[in-house]
Design an enzyme around this catalytic site. Structure first.
Site, PDB file in Angstrom:
ATOM      1  N   ASP A 243     -24.472 114.275  47.461  1.00  0.00           N
ATOM      2  CA  ASP A 243     -25.569 113.424  47.926  1.00  0.00           C
ATOM      3  C   ASP A 243     -25.274 112.852  49.311  1.00  0.00           C
ATOM      4  OD1 ASP A 243     -27.994 111.738  47.276  1.00  0.00           O
ATOM      5  OD2 ASP A 243     -26.521 110.148  47.611  1.00  0.00           O
ATOM      6  N   GLU A 312     -26.461 117.985  50.408  1.00  0.00           N
ATOM      7  CA  GLU A 312     -27.774 117.489  50.839  1.00  0.00           C
ATOM      8  C   GLU A 312     -27.696 117.311  52.353  1.00  0.00           C
ATOM      9  OE1 GLU A 312     -31.056 113.953  50.230  1.00  0.00           O
ATOM     10  OE2 GLU A 312     -28.944 113.447  50.197  1.00  0.00           O
TER      11      GLU A 312
HETATM   12  C1  GLC Z   1     -30.301 111.076  48.513  1.00  0.00           C
HETATM   13  C2  GLC Z   1     -31.060 111.202  47.221  1.00  0.00           C
HETATM   14  C3  GLC Z   1     -32.065 110.095  47.137  1.00  0.00           C
HETATM   15  C4  GLC Z   1     -31.317 108.783  47.153  1.00  0.00           C
HETATM   16  C5  GLC Z   1     -30.416 108.686  48.377  1.00  0.00           C
HETATM   17  C6  GLC Z   1     -29.446 107.559  48.258  1.00  0.00           C
HETATM   18  O1  GLC Z   1     -31.114 111.245  49.611  1.00  0.00           O
HETATM   19  O2  GLC Z   1     -31.653 112.456  47.136  1.00  0.00           O
HETATM   20  O3  GLC Z   1     -32.870 110.180  45.994  1.00  0.00           O
HETATM   21  O4  GLC Z   1     -32.228 107.719  47.141  1.00  0.00           O
HETATM   22  O5  GLC Z   1     -29.639 109.848  48.545  1.00  0.00           O
HETATM   23  O6  GLC Z   1     -28.445 107.851  47.332  1.00  0.00           O
END
Ligand code: GLC
Length: 595
Positions: A243, A312
């Site tokens: 993440d 991500e």
């Molecule tokens: C990422 C996740 C999102 C979350 C953020 C903070 O972007 O996909 O849903 O709110 O991280 O952890």
């Protein structure tokens, strides 16, 4: 096990327009060679695979509390196996105060009771493996919950054992007044600095105030997180989705960011009323790559199986994306390519040139690595964000075709396969996602793409037996649901099953090269997939509401034949005989083998 996998691929293929008997020897070879191993025992299991993102709160409730859970997911594995997926990515299921619905973690080595127990998790992994499906955990490394014992200790004084685990900073004093150290902003609105009365210091939070950022310069933080990685590997996970991985480090000099300026030369203002700052000093710093290599080393300490790392990665260019694989392939296996599916500035216009260019970049400019295309997730409006006309489902099929017929690992989001649409709350008082409350009405939050899975037309769409589900069931469930679409020949689900089956069983569509065709065509996106053995498949997607006719000459691509045999197409145009003339209906799709 090999045989079972082979059978399911063949059954799915048999459902295509092509009679099973006409499947070539090559096709069966591709299926048996690389595809029919149990999840992640074959080290290449993740290449050209299909990964299915589940938002666990919304997939299947097994205990009637209106919230999805792990046993619910386990009960739906047969459905997922039939769909043909290789792995499930679960958004966070750890204990959490649920401010950010799990992305605020208070214990990394356990399961939140509302989703089940560790035993339920182990059971899910075991049952998934029986069906050749790997489980991918979401690893949130950038921040914890402010309720995590690490943070509780860290904020308690300036000299405790975790004092340096988070990003603490003294205030800036301006005219005797305390101010945040600089202008850095939270992605979720407001300053990224929060005053902590206990410590008499600010702490940095890129996301919500309740999500303090960890200090990744501290070796003890790194060690703690690598232990978490090991813990879940021991529980049999097939990989991790990392993440917010690009935001681990910030400028050590804490300099102000520049503002993003609008056409009038003044800073842009976002939905929360803040001036928008750039993120050059707080995102994608080179130290991130050092951490990726360390995470990779831990993931590599597995015998006989491959644990993958997905990132991500919302990045600024294909060059940045390429770097995420590591110079020696020693970082991420699959950094998410958001460039194709999520155009910058939210301009979701079906533009042939843009798709062609972005897909071509992924094919030619990432050192031959495996692209991971993502078209939908829990943070963005669903696929219907692309649709501005009456051809909704047809546009959905075009998008699915691009996702599954490209040379990529395909990431899909639960409900895509039945055409679930974005259903945002109508009133502010119904909003669950805090950014929707803060940004209403400009930013309605992410509830709209997180609504419960629509299984059937019964109570709570088959998702739950509760009087009230955590988010309401969208009205579309009466017709848009798995049960209805399983019995309907031309449903979205049918298209997804057929596309995924082709991606698995056809050698060219599985891992053949991808070459964009007719590069000046402004209406139809076309490409060739060509296997090592020379099998050639043409894919053409009409990006307009008018019928189109396309023709191809593939001699430059080393294909001298021109007869074409339909593998899959949308209705509305006749079966072509040759690549000289392929007709497409409005937003029509044609996939055919050239022979
Ligand atoms: C990422 C996740 C999102 C979350 C953020 C903070 O972007 O996909 O849903 O709110 O991280 O952890």
């Amino acid at each position: 096990m090999k045989a079972a996998r082979l059978t399911s691929a063949f059954l799915a293929l048999a459902a295509l327009l092509v009679p099973a008997a006409t499947l070539s020897a090559q096709q069966s070879q591709a299926s048996s060679d690389s595809l029919n191993q149990p999840a992640h025992q074959n080290r290449d299991w993740w290449k050209n695979a299909v990964i299915y993102e589940i938002y666990p709160r919304s997939f299947q409730d097994s205990n009637g509390d209106g919230i999805g859970d792990l046993n619910g997911i386990t009960s739906r594995l047969d459905y997922l196996q039939k769909l043909g997926i290789d792995a499930i990515w679960l958004t966070p299921i750890y204990p959490s105060p649920q401010v950010d619905f799990g992305y605020d973690i208070s214990d990394y080595d356990a399961i939140d009771p509302q989703y089940g127990t560790l035993a339920d998790f182990d059971h899910l992994v075991e049952e998934a493996h029986k069906r050749h499906i790997g489980i991918i955990m979401d690893l949130v490394l950038n921040h914890t919950s402010d309720q995590h014992p690490w943070f509780k200790e860290s904020e308690s004084s300036r000299d405790n054992s975790k004092a340096d685990w988070y990003m603490w900073h003294d205030p800036k004093m301006v005219d005797g007044q305390r101010e945040p150290p600089n202008n850095w902003e939270s992605v979720f609105g407001g300053s990224a600095w929060q005053w902590d009365p206990a410590r008499q210091q600010y702490y940095y939070h890129r996301f919500y105030i309740q999500q303090p950022d960890l200090n990744w310069n501290n070796p003890a933080v790194r060690k703690a997180m690598y232990d978490v990685e090991r813990f879940w590997i021991q529980h049999g996970v097939a990989g991790f989705r990392l993440d917010a991985i690009t935001s681990l480090f910030e400028d050590p000099q804490d300099r102000d960011e520049d503002y993003v300026l609008g056409p009038d030369g003044k800073p842009l203002i976002n939905a929360y009323g803040d001036k928008v700052v750039k993120t050059n000093l707080t995102d994608n710093l080179p130290e991130v790559n050092d951490v990726l290599r360390e995470l990779r080393q831990v993931a590599n300490q597995t015998e006989g199986r491959k644990v993958i790392l997905i990132g991500e990665t919302y990045l600024r260019s294909v060059d940045d994306l390429r770097k995420m694989y590591g110079t020696n392939n020693d970082e991420l296996d699959l950094p998410m390519d958001m460039e194709v599916g999520f155009p910058p500035n939210g301009v979701d216009v079906l533009n042939v040139d843009r798709f062609r260019q972005r897909i071509n970049e992924a094919e030619t400019e990432i050192d031959g690595n495996m692209p991971l295309f993502v078209f939908d997730n829990h943070d963005n409006k669903r696929w219907d964000r692309w649709v501005t006309n009456d051809h909704k489902e047809d546009v959905g099929r075009v998008l699915a075709t691009i996702l599954f017929a490209s040379r990529d690992t395909a990431m899909m989001y639960y409900g895509d396969e039945i055409g679930m649409v974005t259903t945002p709350p109508r009133r502010k008082q119904d909003v669950k996602d805090p950014i929707g409350i803060r940004g209403w009405p400009k930013e309605k939050g992410r509830d709209g793409e997180r609504t419960p899975m629509q299984w059937d037309a019964g109570v709570d769409a088959g998702f739950s037996a509760a009087a009230k589900t955590w988010l309401p069931i969208p009205p579309s469930y009466k017709t848009v649901n798995v049960a209805a679409e399983e019995s309907e020949q031309r449903s979205m689900l049918d298209w997804y099953e057929k596309m995924i089956a082709l991606k698995k069983a056809d050698p060219a569509l599985h891992d053949g090269d991808e070459i964009m065709l007719n590069p000046t065509d402004q209406h139809v996106l076309s490409w060739l997939r060509k296997s090592r053995d020379g099998e050639a498949v043409i894919v053409a997607c009409n990006f307009t509401a008018e019928p189109q006719t396309v023709s191809f000459n593939l001699t430059a691509q080393g294909v001298s034949t021109f007869h074409v045999k339909t593998l899959l197409k949308t209705p509305g145009a006749p079966d072509p005989l040759s690549i000289d003339m392929i007709q497409l209906g409005p937003y029509g799709v044609y996939i055919g083998k050239v022979e």
